[in-house]
Design an enzyme around this catalytic site. Structure first.
Site, short mmCIF file in Angstrom:
data_model
loop_
_atom_site.label_atom_id
_atom_site.label_comp_id
_atom_site.label_asym_id
_atom_site.label_seq_id
_atom_site.Cartn_x
_atom_site.Cartn_y
_atom_site.Cartn_z
N THR A 14 110.63 33.64 -9.63
CA THR A 14 111.36 34.75 -10.53
C THR A 14 111.89 34.13 -11.59
O THR A 14 112.21 32.85 -11.81
CB THR A 14 112.40 35.51 -9.57
OG1 THR A 14 113.31 34.76 -9.22
CG2 THR A 14 111.80 36.20 -8.67
N ASP A 15 112.18 34.88 -12.68
CA ASP A 15 112.92 34.48 -13.88
C ASP A 15 114.45 34.85 -13.73
O ASP A 15 114.96 35.44 -12.74
CB ASP A 15 112.26 34.70 -15.11
CG ASP A 15 112.25 36.47 -14.92
OD1 ASP A 15 113.14 36.98 -14.52
OD2 ASP A 15 111.74 36.92 -16.19
N LEU A 16 115.41 34.73 -14.77
CA LEU A 16 116.55 34.92 -14.61
C LEU A 16 117.19 36.29 -14.45
O LEU A 16 117.95 36.87 -13.82
CB LEU A 16 117.27 34.70 -16.26
CG LEU A 16 118.95 34.54 -16.52
CD1 LEU A 16 119.31 33.71 -15.25
CD2 LEU A 16 118.93 34.07 -17.63
N GLY A 18 115.32 38.14 -12.28
CA GLY A 18 115.00 38.44 -10.85
C GLY A 18 113.58 39.17 -10.58
O GLY A 18 113.49 39.36 -9.77
N ILE A 19 112.66 39.23 -11.71
CA ILE A 19 111.43 39.71 -11.71
C ILE A 19 110.44 38.35 -11.85
O ILE A 19 110.72 37.08 -12.07
CB ILE A 19 110.91 40.64 -12.84
CG1 ILE A 19 111.04 39.93 -14.33
CG2 ILE A 19 111.97 41.84 -12.65
CD1 ILE A 19 110.82 40.92 -15.39
#
Length: 131
Positions: A14-16, A18-19
């Site tokens: 995930t990225d920052l 949360g996806i």
């Protein structure tokens, strides 16, 4: 026939926000393709060692539809669209339940040790077309 491969989204995927980070979908579908090839009885290591042939990705057309998130359980579906003399074109989807998160059309090409396109051997064609 459609091959299905389960994937769980981990924190590292995930990225920052949360996806799932966009490039990780390519990893997910790579795993799905590798498991599909294995499931139809093709040993890529042996094919490389014995015949000097390997499958490589030539083109990917991708659509990001809805985000997948941390801890989601996903399914990567892989289905043959077209079998050519030197290539296989696949439709791949990443699903969360009945929702489609990501789709891609992927063209893989068989190449030889020189990096040139090679004809798909006759004994592999039925496996690839049935897969």
């Amino acid at each position: 026939m459609t091959h299905q491969f389960p994937v769980r989204v981990y924190y590292e995927d995930t990225d920052l926000a949360g996806i799932v980070y966009y490039a990780n979908y390519l990893k997910f579908i790579e795993r799905g393709r590798s498991e599909w090839v294995r499931s139809i009885g093709i040993n890529q290591d042996r094919m490389k060692q014995d015949e000097g042939l390997i499958f490589v990705v030539r083109r990917v057309e991708a659509d990001y539809l809805i985000p997948a998130r941390y801890d989601d359980e996903l399914i990567v579906e892989t289905e043959v669209i077209q079998l050519g003399s030197t290539f296989v074109e696949l439709n791949q989807k990443v699903l969360r339940g009945s929702d489609t998160c990501f789709t891609a059309v992927v063209k893989i090409v068989l190449i030889n040790n020189s990096g040139r396109p090679a004809r798909i051997p006759a004994e592999l064609r039925p496996k690839l077309s049935a897969g």
